[in-house]
Design a protein around this motif. Structure first.
Motif, PDB file in Angstrom:
ATOM      1  N   ARG A  78      -7.842   2.905  -8.512  1.00 13.25           N
ATOM      2  CA  ARG A  78      -9.134   3.326  -9.068  1.00 13.25           C
ATOM      3  C   ARG A  78     -10.083   3.893  -8.027  1.00 13.25           C
ATOM      4  O   ARG A  78     -11.006   4.620  -8.381  1.00 13.25           O
ATOM      5  CB  ARG A  78      -9.791   2.145  -9.796  1.00 13.25           C
ATOM      6  CG  ARG A  78      -9.143   1.803 -11.119  1.00 13.25           C
ATOM      7  CD  ARG A  78      -9.789   0.606 -11.776  1.00 13.25           C
ATOM      8  NE  ARG A  78      -9.627  -0.585 -10.970  1.00 13.25           N
ATOM      9  CZ  ARG A  78     -10.090  -1.782 -11.313  1.00 13.25           C
ATOM     10  NH1 ARG A  78     -10.772  -1.913 -12.449  1.00 13.25           N
ATOM     11  NH2 ARG A  78      -9.888  -2.832 -10.542  1.00 13.25           N
ATOM     12  N   THR A  79      -9.878   3.600  -6.766  1.00 10.04           N
ATOM     13  CA  THR A  79     -10.832   4.075  -5.758  1.00 10.04           C
ATOM     14  C   THR A  79     -10.443   5.412  -5.149  1.00 10.04           C
ATOM     15  O   THR A  79     -11.156   5.935  -4.296  1.00 10.04           O
ATOM     16  CB  THR A  79     -10.978   3.030  -4.633  1.00 10.04           C
ATOM     17  OG1 THR A  79      -9.709   2.843  -4.012  1.00 10.04           O
ATOM     18  CG2 THR A  79     -11.487   1.715  -5.188  1.00 10.04           C
TER      19      THR A  79
ATOM     20  N   LEU B  14      -3.950   3.783  -0.706  1.00  7.16           N
ATOM     21  CA  LEU B  14      -4.792   3.789   0.481  1.00  7.16           C
ATOM     22  C   LEU B  14      -5.631   5.065   0.568  1.00  7.16           C
ATOM     23  O   LEU B  14      -6.775   5.054   1.016  1.00  7.16           O
ATOM     24  CB  LEU B  14      -3.907   3.646   1.728  1.00  7.16           C
ATOM     25  CG  LEU B  14      -4.593   3.396   3.063  1.00  7.16           C
ATOM     26  CD1 LEU B  14      -5.407   2.106   3.008  1.00  7.16           C
ATOM     27  CD2 LEU B  14      -3.556   3.311   4.170  1.00  7.16           C
ATOM     28  N   ASP B  15      -5.055   6.181   0.129  1.00  6.58           N
ATOM     29  CA  ASP B  15      -5.748   7.464   0.125  1.00  6.58           C
ATOM     30  C   ASP B  15      -5.115   8.340  -0.957  1.00  6.58           C
ATOM     31  O   ASP B  15      -4.125   7.948  -1.574  1.00  6.58           O
ATOM     32  CB  ASP B  15      -5.675   8.131   1.510  1.00  6.58           C
ATOM     33  CG  ASP B  15      -4.259   8.208   2.050  1.00  6.58           C
ATOM     34  OD1 ASP B  15      -3.326   8.448   1.251  1.00  6.58           O
ATOM     35  OD2 ASP B  15      -4.072   8.015   3.270  1.00  6.58           O
TER      36      ASP B  15
ATOM     37  N   CYS C 248       5.242  -1.015   3.897  1.00  9.90           N
ATOM     38  CA  CYS C 248       4.208  -0.854   2.863  1.00  9.90           C
ATOM     39  C   CYS C 248       2.973  -1.706   3.142  1.00  9.90           C
ATOM     40  O   CYS C 248       2.263  -2.101   2.214  1.00  9.90           O
ATOM     41  CB  CYS C 248       4.749  -1.164   1.465  1.00  9.90           C
ATOM     42  SG  CYS C 248       6.175  -0.179   0.995  1.00  9.90           S
ATOM     43  N   SER C 249       2.737  -1.999   4.399  1.00 11.88           N
ATOM     44  CA  SER C 249       1.516  -2.706   4.775  1.00 11.88           C
ATOM     45  C   SER C 249       0.369  -1.700   4.844  1.00 11.88           C
ATOM     46  O   SER C 249       0.568  -0.495   4.713  1.00 11.88           O
ATOM     47  CB  SER C 249       1.703  -3.370   6.131  1.00 11.88           C
ATOM     48  OG  SER C 249       1.911  -2.384   7.134  1.00 11.88           O
ATOM     49  N   ARG C 250      -0.824  -2.198   5.073  1.00 15.37           N
ATOM     50  CA  ARG C 250      -1.973  -1.294   5.134  1.00 15.37           C
ATOM     51  C   ARG C 250      -1.883  -0.356   6.347  1.00 15.37           C
ATOM     52  O   ARG C 250      -2.319   0.793   6.289  1.00 15.37           O
ATOM     53  CB  ARG C 250      -3.283  -2.096   5.189  1.00 15.37           C
ATOM     54  CG  ARG C 250      -4.506  -1.255   4.843  1.00 15.37           C
ATOM     55  CD  ARG C 250      -5.764  -2.106   4.800  1.00 15.37           C
ATOM     56  NE  ARG C 250      -6.875  -1.348   4.262  1.00 15.37           N
ATOM     57  CZ  ARG C 250      -7.574  -0.428   4.927  1.00 15.37           C
ATOM     58  NH1 ARG C 250      -7.236  -0.139   6.165  1.00 15.37           N
ATOM     59  NH2 ARG C 250      -8.583   0.199   4.354  1.00 15.37           N
TER      60      ARG C 250
ATOM     61  N   TRP D 190       0.832  -1.200   0.000  1.00 19.47           N
ATOM     62  CA  TRP D 190       0.000   0.000   0.000  1.00 19.47           C
ATOM     63  C   TRP D 190       0.867   1.250   0.000  1.00 19.47           C
ATOM     64  O   TRP D 190       1.961   1.274   0.576  1.00 19.47           O
ATOM     65  CB  TRP D 190      -0.892   0.019   1.255  1.00 19.47           C
ATOM     66  CG  TRP D 190      -1.800  -1.165   1.352  1.00 19.47           C
ATOM     67  CD1 TRP D 190      -1.494  -2.408   1.834  1.00 19.47           C
ATOM     68  CD2 TRP D 190      -3.167  -1.232   0.933  1.00 19.47           C
ATOM     69  NE1 TRP D 190      -2.583  -3.239   1.751  1.00 19.47           N
ATOM     70  CE2 TRP D 190      -3.629  -2.545   1.199  1.00 19.47           C
ATOM     71  CE3 TRP D 190      -4.057  -0.314   0.373  1.00 19.47           C
ATOM     72  CZ2 TRP D 190      -4.924  -2.955   0.928  1.00 19.47           C
ATOM     73  CZ3 TRP D 190      -5.348  -0.715   0.097  1.00 19.47           C
ATOM     74  CH2 TRP D 190      -5.778  -2.022   0.365  1.00 19.47           C
ATOM     75  N   VAL D 191       0.357   2.306  -0.660  1.00 13.21           N
ATOM     76  CA  VAL D 191       0.983   3.627  -0.578  1.00 13.21           C
ATOM     77  C   VAL D 191      -0.047   4.623  -0.061  1.00 13.21           C
ATOM     78  O   VAL D 191      -1.256   4.444  -0.233  1.00 13.21           O
ATOM     79  CB  VAL D 191       1.529   4.093  -1.944  1.00 13.21           C
ATOM     80  CG1 VAL D 191       2.712   3.252  -2.381  1.00 13.21           C
ATOM     81  CG2 VAL D 191       0.438   4.089  -3.014  1.00 13.21           C
TER      82      VAL D 191
END
Length: 324
Positions: free
Chosen positions: A87-88, A68-69, A43-45, A32-33
């Motif tokens: 995409r989110t 992540l955001d 780089c975990s959640r 995750w970034v």
């Protein structure tokens, strides 16, 4: 006895340290970034990285990086199969003075880029540059304001390009360049793409290549470019370049809407098949150069260009009878 216990204790401690260290050094399948992350993190959640470049080294081959955001996650070079999916949320790549994403992957690799906003800020080079080989999928992306090409697809081995729901604008070199040299087969499938206000819309250039290159363009818009809308080119009859254009609007380009530029001799080197499409408002609607040919399914609207252009030859149907 005490000596034996001492050595057994040491062995247990060493074994425990191996198990404690191994998970920290292993690459994760998903990373995750975050806009407030830190590349020193795993780089975990719960401890995301700050950039794509920081996350990619901690992501396993064929793994996935998610956003992540919202954030600007920087340029990155990809050397293995991977998915970057934002995409989110807003997954920005500000690529001033550099290439946004470079892909230099080995044979058999598959790269997915989803939901990215790549902005060259008027000084960036290519938005996405492919120099390796394998499959490249670009989905739901926006690429703009680069000094070279929005997407430059220059593989060094047989490769495939898939692009869907993507906008490319203000690319000084051209929106999409598909080109290679050697004996390299290329297939490109583009659907629902918007290519505007660039030097050219699409150029499929087989110069120097001795293998077939094929492109399909469907349900798309190619408009407002200062050069050609869609062009296919080959300088040797042995290296065929084919483009199928269906249900696409090609308009207001300052060059030719659809151009097939073939070898000086030897038929069949460059052919554009045109069906159910609208070609209007260009300086020239359709044209051929050398042995190139534009073949029509006879269901297009070609009108309102300064010069509508010739030739338009009917596509040979079953048994060689031209379709009407």
């Amino acid at each position: 006895m005490n000596v034996l216990r001492f050595f057994l204790s040491i062995a247990v401690l060493l074994l425990a340290s191996v198990f404690l260290i191994a998970p920290a050094s292993a690459q994760a399948t998903r990373t995750w970034v975050s806009g407030v992350g830190n590349d020193a993190d795993p780089c975990s959640r719960t401890a995301p990285c700050k950039t794509f470049a920081g996350a990619i080294s901690k992501t396993a081959t064929a793994g996935e990086i998610n956003c992540l955001d919202p954030g600007g996650f920087g340029a990155v070079t990809i050397t293995k199969s991977i998915t970057i999916d934002c995409r989110t949320t807003e997954g920005g790549v500000l690529s001033a003075l550099v290439n946004g994403i470079i892909i230099n992957t080995p044979v058999g690799s598959v790269v997915h880029l989803r939901g990215l906003d790549i902005d060259g800020a008027g000084t960036g080079l290519d938005g996405v540059r492919m120099t390796g080989q394998g499959q490249l999928h670009i989905e739901d992306c926006n690429i703009e304001r680069v000094t070279s090409n929005g997407v430059e697809f220059l593989p060094n081995g047989a490769s495939e390009l898939y692009m869907i729901n993507t906008r490319i604008a203000e690319a000084a070199g051209g929106a999409i360049l598909i080109k290679t040299t050697g004996a390299i087969g290329i297939n490109a499938i583009l659907s629902r793409v918007e290519l505007t206000n660039s030097a050219n819309g699409i150029l499929v250039d087989g110069t120097g290549n001795t293998s077939a290159m094929n492109m399909a363009l469907t349900d798309s818009l190619v408009s407002g470019n200062t050069g050609n809308g869609v062009a296919v080119k080959s300088v040797a009859a042995a290296s065929s370049v084919r483009a199928t254009i269906v249900n696409t609007t090609i308009s207001s380009n300052a060059g030719v809407g659809v151009n097939a530029n073939g070898a000086a001799s030897g038929a069949g080197s460059a052919i554009a098949f045109l069906g159910a499409s609208t070609v209007f408002g260009n300086v020239t609607g359709v044209s051929n150069t050398g042995s190139g040919a534009v073949q029509s399914f006879k269901n297009n609207m070609i009108s309102g260009n300064v010069v509508d252009g010739t030739p338009i030859t009917a596509f040979p149907g079953p048994g060689g009878t031209p379709l009407q």
